[in-house]
Motif scaffolding. Structure first.
Motif, PDB file in Angstrom:
ATOM      1  N   UNK A   1       0.894  -1.260  -0.039  1.00 13.75           N
ATOM      2  CA  UNK A   1      -0.005  -0.308  -0.030  1.00 13.75           C
ATOM      3  C   UNK A   1       0.825   1.230   0.177  1.00 13.75           C
ATOM      4  N   UNK A   2       1.982   1.140   0.068  1.00 12.38           N
ATOM      5  CA  UNK A   2       2.873   2.061   0.090  1.00 12.38           C
ATOM      6  C   UNK A   2       3.005   3.029  -1.206  1.00 12.38           C
ATOM      7  N   UNK A   3       3.045   4.290  -1.140  1.00 15.82           N
ATOM      8  CA  UNK A   3       2.809   5.427  -2.147  1.00 15.82           C
ATOM      9  C   UNK A   3       4.019   5.743  -2.941  1.00 15.82           C
ATOM     10  N   UNK A   4       5.280   5.545  -2.386  1.00 13.63           N
ATOM     11  CA  UNK A   4       6.589   5.922  -2.855  1.00 13.63           C
ATOM     12  C   UNK A   4       6.693   5.458  -4.332  1.00 13.63           C
ATOM     13  N   UNK A   5       7.038   6.301  -5.483  1.00  8.17           N
ATOM     14  CA  UNK A   5       7.173   5.936  -6.662  1.00  8.17           C
ATOM     15  C   UNK A   5       8.435   6.803  -7.465  1.00  8.17           C
TER      16      UNK A   5
ATOM     17  N   UNK B   1       4.057  -0.978  -5.847  1.00  9.34           N
ATOM     18  CA  UNK B   1       2.959  -0.816  -4.786  1.00  9.34           C
ATOM     19  C   UNK B   1       1.824  -0.011  -5.251  1.00  9.34           C
ATOM     20  N   UNK B   2       0.960  -0.020  -4.347  1.00  8.37           N
ATOM     21  CA  UNK B   2      -0.156   0.763  -5.029  1.00  8.37           C
ATOM     22  C   UNK B   2      -1.149   1.125  -3.563  1.00  8.37           C
TER      23      UNK B   2
ATOM     24  N   UNK C   1       1.975  -5.503 -11.807  1.00 11.56           N
ATOM     25  CA  UNK C   1       1.704  -5.473 -13.294  1.00 11.56           C
ATOM     26  C   UNK C   1       2.265  -4.186 -13.955  1.00 11.56           C
ATOM     27  N   UNK C   2       2.200  -4.032 -15.223  1.00 10.98           N
ATOM     28  CA  UNK C   2       2.538  -2.477 -16.038  1.00 10.98           C
ATOM     29  C   UNK C   2       1.247  -2.298 -16.650  1.00 10.98           C
TER      30      UNK C   2
ATOM     31  N   UNK D   1       3.108  -1.461 -11.224  1.00  9.73           N
ATOM     32  CA  UNK D   1       2.352  -1.180 -10.008  1.00  9.73           C
ATOM     33  C   UNK D   1       1.850  -2.410  -9.301  1.00  9.73           C
ATOM     34  N   UNK D   2       1.141  -2.458  -8.204  1.00  4.80           N
ATOM     35  CA  UNK D   2       0.458  -3.820  -7.589  1.00  4.80           C
ATOM     36  C   UNK D   2      -1.123  -3.225  -8.129  1.00  4.80           C
TER      37      UNK D   2
END
Length: 980
Positions: free
Chosen positions: A723-727, A742-743, A785-786, A816-817
């Protein structure tokens, strides 16, 4: 009885089933679970859960407070009568007590009682749970740790202690049960069906652990001490591992002020070696390379490792119960466990066969086109024609995998009852912390070491995989790898990971018992509030180069010379690994210290993943439930159970960093004080509400036979680390692209589940035969997935401006997930048979316990780790899981031989620092235990765990493509117990 009442009950059951089928779902939460003793007997030491349970006293049959849950008066009377007949000791006593818990529960559950856990102690709670039907464990470091229930992994399982949801040290949702000393746990139950007053989160099931209530102790004062020494049969084959260790525990229970005040204290101390010998084949490239004119999938490399070190766990427990009268009880409990795993991995790693990094000759190729043997060698003249630059090497390694973890769980519970009313309130706080060192150290042989320009030597390795057995590994010049004049430290990398998992919760219930309602015995409602905060921090520190290219990338960090105090020649022993080449056991930190180098891991913009992979998750759960407890008759048969609805409102948000680039962000400093303006703070997330109906019906056919039906809508929250947001971002052809894995917008995993059971109970609680047919339909699973042409702005992500157009960049890819993996069914049957006292005379103490579960799933997960694309089964699912125990209790003597079996399954396994989803081969693990009680105060214990030294075997795709073969050794315990 009236025909109208029959119609009413049948209509209610139909409505409940329909509600389960049609309810719209939406979110998971932490779980406060009702007492394991729901409608069940107390263990010999008594029990107490988060809703404050006083179970019936086994010695006197005296009925204590009701436990906050429904229980029909007829079942209470039957329970007291049954307990009055129990007059056995040892494993038979715990088995018979567990049978009664199961028999009188208002849901489908299986139980392990304290006489089982404490009388003949298990290595861990996980080991005890594997004796229950449909429950299996994945061995980590040779010890059962992560639990699977009905083919579902730990992320689908809710875990509570005294009714309070437990935080995790795993960095995800699943609980590592080796954090919980079995000596401090009084009772453990596995809830197979759900009901409204159970906190959501258990799609696979709920594991409810409980500690003892000192007021239930038949003695006014008691003090127990257990001390055991241990010996690991494989530790003397691993450098730095001590085969001898110990286990110690002490517990006190006392009653004061005319038995109105109870105090319980417990301490458990475990010291044991961390031992494993490993043969590792690394994963395969999904792009074949042409060798001898044929396409071949290449593995990344081959390793031989010794895992050594030591583990130390100390657990503390405190309980205070004040019950001044029959109407009020106040209970305070605290649990704390501190676990230090000082483990290292040392050996040799032939690495980077792929992407032209090595010359492959004499290839042996499987029928699926995968390389399973041959010779890998350095590239003549160097990688890309650069002398001394080699992607391939046979490195000597020193990987520090040490971890420090602790868990705290505590709270205050109040219960008031007067007439038909019972009100409970529970305040709790919990915290888990985990910190892993994560260092990777390599040393290589050099030419010209000590000169101004040393170059890594040319090398080669011959290997051959032997499927599910240890493979071959040999080098061309073995003496070179133990020569202190040629070996030097090439690289030292540290990747610390720190997790914090915190919860604060409040739970309150109100129950009203009906005196003469024809259908319902009680109605119960309540609320649950939980604030859950999670954080992950990543850091890094790097020295040198793993491939001898220090002069190219880190000219000021040359190879570091070794000496006899920090590099010790180590040779392999034993039949499985004894033919491998000797190596230098490195002490990486001592090597750095000898050269005046001090590691300083920090968040670092030059390694920007340390910033984007760090971050937090904040989840707020607000629950309410309403449940009616059923106690009626249908066609002259007693029908009990419950029907209810749980409503769950969730808010989940994740503060983190998003890379926007081009200096368009905020000024943010890393751990070294370097400022970057390429990132912004974000806090994306969502809120949602779920409706979870449930129904449990138990039809009592006669005194010894009953049938149960259960249906529910259930949910499990997505792994919190996902669930983390860092990208991180990158620009490509005018598009903006993000990558995270993550997502924070992940939805929960939902399932609709049904159970139909038949249970036959033998007289005097002497045994049970039960068959449970179950079906779960799971809506979706989480997968990385992408997503092409992702609409970033619509999902709360800032898209930077393209300076060429003056407009935001076009949408690109988002790695992302996502809950996009198609769901499916999990179905099966569980069979349980336990019987004591089936032989006469001296053999009456002989007993048997047998469990078997057959589970299938239509869900498949794609994987290319074996090179070729393949469909893997649902992770955690073994088609066949079985356990068996043959035990004998007579007088002062108790003994038991136990076996656990699980057929092949898929799960994530750690290979060096990388987790890979691989196939696990079938396992059979045998344990033997015996105890002798000299008198009421002194007893002796003898145990042999993993009697046959069963290894863990994993593979990629088919059994010819070895992944990891690990041997852990057998552990022998001997000790004494004292009771006062």
């Amino acid at each position: 009885m009236s025909f109208k009442r029959n119609l009413l009950v049948l209509a209610m059951a139909s409505a409940g089933i329909g509600m389960v089928c049609e309810a719209h779902a939406s979110s998971p939460a932490q779980a406060t679970v009702p007492s394991t003793a729901d409608n069940a007997p107390a263990s010999p030491q008594g029990g107490q859960d988060g809703t404050s349970a006083n179970a019936p006293d086994q010695a006197t049959g005296k009925q204590a407070a009701d436990d906050g849950k429904s229980r029909s008066k007829n079942n209470k009377d039957k329970l007291i009568q049954t307990l009055a007949t129990i007059n056995v000791t040892g494993f038979s006593r715990s088995l018979e007590s567990s049978i009664d818990y199961q028999r009188y529960s208002d849901k489908i559950e299986n139980v392990v009682t304290s006489a089982d856990i404490g009388g003949l102690p298990d290595q861990s709670i996980a080991d005890a749970l594997t004796r229950l039907p449909g429950v299996s464990a994945q061995r980590i470091g040779g010890e059962a740790s992560q639990i699977n229930i009905r083919g579902l992994t730990g992320n689908f399982i809710q875990t509570t202690l005294n009714g309070r949801v437990q935080p995790s040290t795993s960095g995800s949702n699943y609980i590592q049960f080796d954090d919980y000393p079995s000596e401090l746990i009084n009772r453990v139950a596995v809830y197979k069906s759900s009901q409204a007053n159970i906190i959501e989160g258990g799609v696979g099931g709920t594991i409810a652990m409980e500690t003892a209530n000192p007021l239930d102790n038949p003695k006014s004062q008691s003090f127990n001490v257990d001390a055991r020494g241990s010996y690991d049969s494989r530790a003397n084959q691993v450098y730095g591992a001590n085969p001898r260790a110990y286990r110690f525990s002490a517990a006190y229970q006392g009653k004061f002020l005319n038995d109105t005040l109870g105090i319980g204290l417990g301490f458990a101390d475990l010291s044991q070696p961390h031992v494993a010998e490993q043969y590792v084949n690394e994963s395969y490239s999904d792009t074949p390379q042409v060798i001898n004119g044929k396409p071949v999938y290449l593995n990344s490399g081959v390793q031989i490792n010794q895992d050594g070190g030591s583990e130390r766990r100390r657990g503390y427990l405190g309980t205070v119960v004040w019950q001044p009268n029959d109407h009020f009880k106040l209970t305070g409990t605290t649990f704390f466990s501190k676990f230090h795993d000082g483990s290292f991995q040392r050996g040799m790693r032939a690495q980077l066969f792929t992407n032209g990094g090595a010359v492959i000759t004499n290839p042996v190729v499987s029928s699926s086109g995968a390389l399973i043997g041959g010779t890998a060698s350095s590239i003549p003249g160097g990688y890309f024609g650069i002398p001394g630059l080699q992607a391939f090497s046979v490195a000597t390694t020193d990987n520090d995998q040490s971890n420090d973890a602790n868990v705290f769980s505590g709270g205050l519970n109040a219960e008031w009852n007067d007439g038909p009313w019972t009100v409970t309130a529970d305040f709790s706080a919990s915290h888990a912390h985990s910190q892993t060192v994560g260092s990777d150290v390599t040393a290589d042989p050099y030419n010209g070491l000590g000169s101004g320009f040393p170059l890594i030597a040319d090398q080669s390795v011959n290997f051959a995989l032997h499927g599910l057995n240890v493979g071959d590994f040999s080098v061309a010049n073995p003496g070179m790898y133990t020569d202190l004049g040629r070996m030097a430290l090439s690289s030292y990398s540290v990747y610390p990971t720190i997790y914090h998992d915190r919860m604060k919760a409040f739970r309150s219930t109100v129950k009203y018992e009906f005196a003469d309602n024809p259908v319902f015995s009680a109605i119960e409602g309540g609320i649950y509030l939980n604030n859950h905060d999670y954080s992950a921090d990543r850091k890094v520190w790097l020295y040198g180069s793993a491939w001898g290219q220090y002069w190219l990338s880190t000219p000021n960090q040359p190879p570091l010379a070794l000496n006899s105090s920090n590099a010790v020649k180590t040779c392999w022993k034993g039949s499985e690994f004894g033919n491998f080449p000797c190596f230098l056991a490195l002490n990486g930190s001592a090597i750095l210290a000898a050269h005046g180098v001090t590691p300083d891991p920090q968040k670092d913009w030059s390694q920007n993943w340390t910033e984007t992979q760090s971050g937090g998750v904040n989840v707020k759960v607000r629950d309410a439930f309403l449940q009616g407890d059923i106690d009626t008759t249908v066609f002259d048969r007693e029908l009990t159970g419950n029907v209810g609805l749980r409503v769950v409102h969730t808010s989940q948000y994740s503060p983190g960093l998003q890379q926007v680039g081009n200096g368009a962000g905020e000024p943010i400093a890393d751990g070294r004080g370097v400022i970057s303006t390429d990132y912004i703070h974000v806090n994306p997330g969502q809120t949602y509400t779920d409706y979870l109906p449930s129904l449990n019906l138990n039809l009592h056919l006669d005194d010894n036979n009953q049938m149960r039906f259960a249906a529910a809508k259930v949910m499990a929250r997505p792994p919190i680390n996902l669930l983390k947001s860092g990208v991180a971002s990158y620009i490509y052809n005018g598009t903006y692209n993000l990558s995270s894995g993550t997502n924070p917008l992940l939805d929960p995993m939902y399932a609709t589940q049904y159970d139909l059971t038949f249970e036959h109970y033998f007289p005097d609680s002497s045994g049970v035969f039960a068959a449970d047919v179950f079906y779960k339909h799971i809506g979706s699973f989480v997968q990385t997935i992408t997503d092409q042409n992702y609409d970033f702005a619509a999902h709360g992500y800032t898209v930077p401006t393209n300076p060429k157009t003056g407009k935001p960049y076009l949408n690109g890819e988002f790695q992302t997930a996502y809950n996009n993996t198609k769901g499916g069914y999990v179905r099966g049957i569980e069979l349980q048979f336990m019987k004591t006292h089936f032989l006469p005379g001296v053999w009456s103490g002989l007993g048997v316990a047998l469990n078997y579960a057959y589970t299938r799933s239509g869900t498949k997960v794609e994987s290319d780790l074996g090179g070729f694309p393949q469909k893997q089964n649902l992770p955690g699912l073994s088609k066949n899981v079985a356990s068996a125990a043959l035990f004998f209790d007579r007088g002062k003597f108790s003994t038991r031989l136990a076996a656990n079996y699980r057929s092949p399954f898929v799960s994530a396994a750690q290979v060096s620092f990388t987790y890979q989803t691989v196939y696990f081969a079938a396992e059979k693990v045998f344990d033997y235990q015996a105890a002798y009680h000299f008198n009421d105060h002194v007893s002796a214990l003898f145990q042999v765990l993993n009697l046959t030294d069963q290894p863990t075997r994993t593979y990629f795709g088919n059994a010819t493509q070895t992944s990891t073969i690990q041997y852990f050794g057998r552990t022998i315990y001997a000790g004494i117990g004292l009771k006062f």
